[in-house]
Scaffold this active site. Sequence first.
Site, PDB file in Angstrom:
ATOM      1  N   ASP A   1       6.902  -0.053  -0.714  1.00 15.98           N
ATOM      2  CA  ASP A   1       6.564  -0.855  -1.889  1.00 15.98           C
ATOM      3  C   ASP A   1       7.777  -1.636  -2.367  1.00 15.98           C
ATOM      4  O   ASP A   1       8.920  -1.202  -2.220  1.00 15.98           O
ATOM      5  CB  ASP A   1       6.113   0.049  -3.042  1.00 15.98           C
ATOM      6  CG  ASP A   1       4.807   0.779  -2.783  1.00 15.98           C
ATOM      7  OD1 ASP A   1       4.378   0.831  -1.620  1.00 15.98           O
ATOM      8  OD2 ASP A   1       4.237   1.313  -3.740  1.00 15.98           O
TER       9      ASP A   1
ATOM     10  N   GLY B   1       5.821  -3.513   3.725  1.00 16.94           N
ATOM     11  CA  GLY B   1       4.741  -2.809   4.396  1.00 16.94           C
ATOM     12  C   GLY B   1       3.724  -2.178   3.481  1.00 16.94           C
ATOM     13  O   GLY B   1       2.829  -1.481   3.972  1.00 16.94           O
ATOM     14  N   ASP B   2       3.847  -2.372   2.187  1.00 19.02           N
ATOM     15  CA  ASP B   2       2.852  -1.804   1.262  1.00 19.02           C
ATOM     16  C   ASP B   2       2.785  -2.685   0.028  1.00 19.02           C
ATOM     17  O   ASP B   2       3.102  -3.875   0.096  1.00 19.02           O
ATOM     18  CB  ASP B   2       3.202  -0.347   0.927  1.00 19.02           C
ATOM     19  CG  ASP B   2       1.960   0.500   0.615  1.00 19.02           C
ATOM     20  OD1 ASP B   2       0.972  -0.065   0.092  1.00 19.02           O
ATOM     21  OD2 ASP B   2       1.961   1.714   0.877  1.00 19.02           O
ATOM     22  N   ASP B   3       2.396  -2.122  -1.126  1.00 21.42           N
ATOM     23  CA  ASP B   3       2.193  -2.924  -2.328  1.00 21.42           C
ATOM     24  C   ASP B   3       3.473  -3.657  -2.721  1.00 21.42           C
ATOM     25  O   ASP B   3       4.555  -3.075  -2.739  1.00 21.42           O
ATOM     26  CB  ASP B   3       1.749  -2.037  -3.492  1.00 21.42           C
ATOM     27  CG  ASP B   3       0.445  -1.308  -3.215  1.00 21.42           C
ATOM     28  OD1 ASP B   3      -0.416  -1.878  -2.518  1.00 21.42           O
ATOM     29  OD2 ASP B   3       0.290  -0.168  -3.704  1.00 21.42           O
TER      30      ASP B   3
ATOM     31  N   THR C   1       1.777  -8.921   2.272  1.00 20.50           N
ATOM     32  CA  THR C   1       1.730  -7.527   2.700  1.00 20.50           C
ATOM     33  C   THR C   1       0.489  -7.323   3.556  1.00 20.50           C
ATOM     34  O   THR C   1      -0.618  -7.697   3.159  1.00 20.50           O
ATOM     35  CB  THR C   1       1.716  -6.557   1.516  1.00 20.50           C
ATOM     36  OG1 THR C   1       1.444  -5.231   1.993  1.00 20.50           O
ATOM     37  CG2 THR C   1       0.668  -6.938   0.478  1.00 20.50           C
TER      38      THR C   1
END
Length: 482
Positions: A246, A266-268, A299
Site C-alpha cells: 500500500d 501492488g495494492d491500495d 494499481t
Amino acid sequence: MKRSFTLVDVLLLLAFLSGTSWAVKGSSQCRQTKSGMIRPHSVSITEFGAVGDGVTLNTKAFQNAIFYLNSFADKGGAKLFVPAGRWLTGSFDLISHLTLWLDKNAVILGSTNSDDWPVVDPLPSYGRGRELPGGRHRSLIYGRNLTDIIITGDNGTIDGQGRIWWEWFQSGTLDYTRPHLVELMNSSGVVISNLTFLNSPFWTIHPVYCSFYELGGELRLFLWMNSHVRVQNVTILAPLDSPNTDGIDPDSSDDVCIEDCYISTGDDLIAIKSGWDEYGISYGRPSTRIIIRGLIGETQLGSGIAIGSEMSGGISEVHAENLQFFNSVTAIRIKTSPGRGGYVRNIYISNVTLDHVDIAIRFTGQYGEHPDEFFDPNALPIIERITIKDVTGKNIKVAGLLEGIEGDNFRNICLSNITLNVISESPWNCSYIEGYSNLVTPETCDSLKESIFPKHYLDCYHLSRHLWSSSNQNKGARLWSW
C-alpha cells in the site's frame, strides 16, 4: 525476476463560523508545509561514521546521530542531513523537533537482513500482526509520541529493498508480520514531502494513532488547519505484482492531509483504516477529517482509494478530490464485513478521472479476514452518507459493483454527474444498497435511481453544505462545515 524500482487567523475564523465546530477552506488544499524551515542545528550522517557505499551497514550511525541531536530538541530542533550516496541501514528511531533531510542523490536503503528490523508488539487496535499472530517487524524509519517531525529533501529516496520480504511472504517462511517503510505513532506536526519511496516490504507510509482528543476546541481547530499529518509531493513506487505494498495508510488518525502524490504499487494507493474487528471496536479510535487531493496512480491488485477493510474504530469526514487512476483493478472501494462493527460515514469523493479501470466503484460487505475466532459475527458495520460525484472514465469494464450486507443495508449512497464508457453489458450490480443519483451514465441500478434533487439532497453528505457554501461565496465563506 522483475526489477525493483529505484505540513488563518483562528480567532477571525471562529468568529465568522459563530458556532460551527469544524471547518476548512472549500478548496481542501493542504496548508503550505514547513519542510524548508531552518533548524538552528544541523549535522551530516557522515560525521557519525556512515559510509554511503550501499554495502556498509549504517544503523549505528543513524542511531548515534539522532541520539546526539536529541540534546537540541528544546533549542529549536535539529536537522540530520543525508548527502548523496547509498546509505544501508536497519530500523532506526526518530525524535521530536527533527528534520531528516535527504539530498538529491541520497538513497536510504533498508537492510535485507530481517534481524536489522526488530520485532515489536502488535498494535492494540489489531490485537496481532496484520499477517501473522504475534508481533511485527518495526518499520525502517520509526517514530512514537513525537511532535514536529519532518521527513523531506531534494527528492531523495528511501528504498525498503522489499523483494526479499515479498519472497519470504509468498513462500510462507516469515515468523512475524512484514515491516512498513515509515511508521509514526501517536505523533503530531508530521510532514513528509518531496521524496521518493520505493519497494516497501509492506505498507509504505503508516501514520497510526496520530490524534489529540484531549485538546480544546480552539486549539483542535488550529491543529486541524495545520494538520497532524501532511504528506505532500511524494512518489511511491513498488512493482505492480508486489504483495500488500500500500502507498499511504492513515490508521486511527485524524487531521491528515495527503496532496499531490504519484503512487504506483501492488495494492491500495491510499487505504484508510481504524482497527480490526473486536480489537478495533475495543480500542475505539476512529480515523476522521482526512483530505486527499491531487492523487495520480495505478494499481493492478488494489484500489486507488480504499476505506477498510479494517474500519472497526470508525471512519468519517473523508474528502477526496482531483484524482486520476489508470490501468487499475478498482478506483474507489469500501471494504467491510460482519464482525467489523464500526462505521464508515460522511465520505465525499469528487473530480475523478479514470482510464482502463476494471471496476470504477466497488463496495464489498463480505470482505472477511478476521484476526481470530473471537470476533462477534453480529457486530455489523454502519455504512452511510457516501457521496461520489463528478467522475468520468473511459475503457471501464464495470461501472459499479455495490454489495452491502443482508439485514444491514448501506444507506444514503449518492452518485452525481458520473459518466463512464463501460464495456460490460451489465454496468451496475447492486445488492443491499439504498441511495439516490443524478446524471449517471450508464443508468445506475434500481436501488439508486431515485433522484437526489429536490427531495433527497439533505440525505447526501456534503451536497447540502456545498449548496449553502455556494450561496455565501460573496462573503468569502466557501467552507466545509462538519
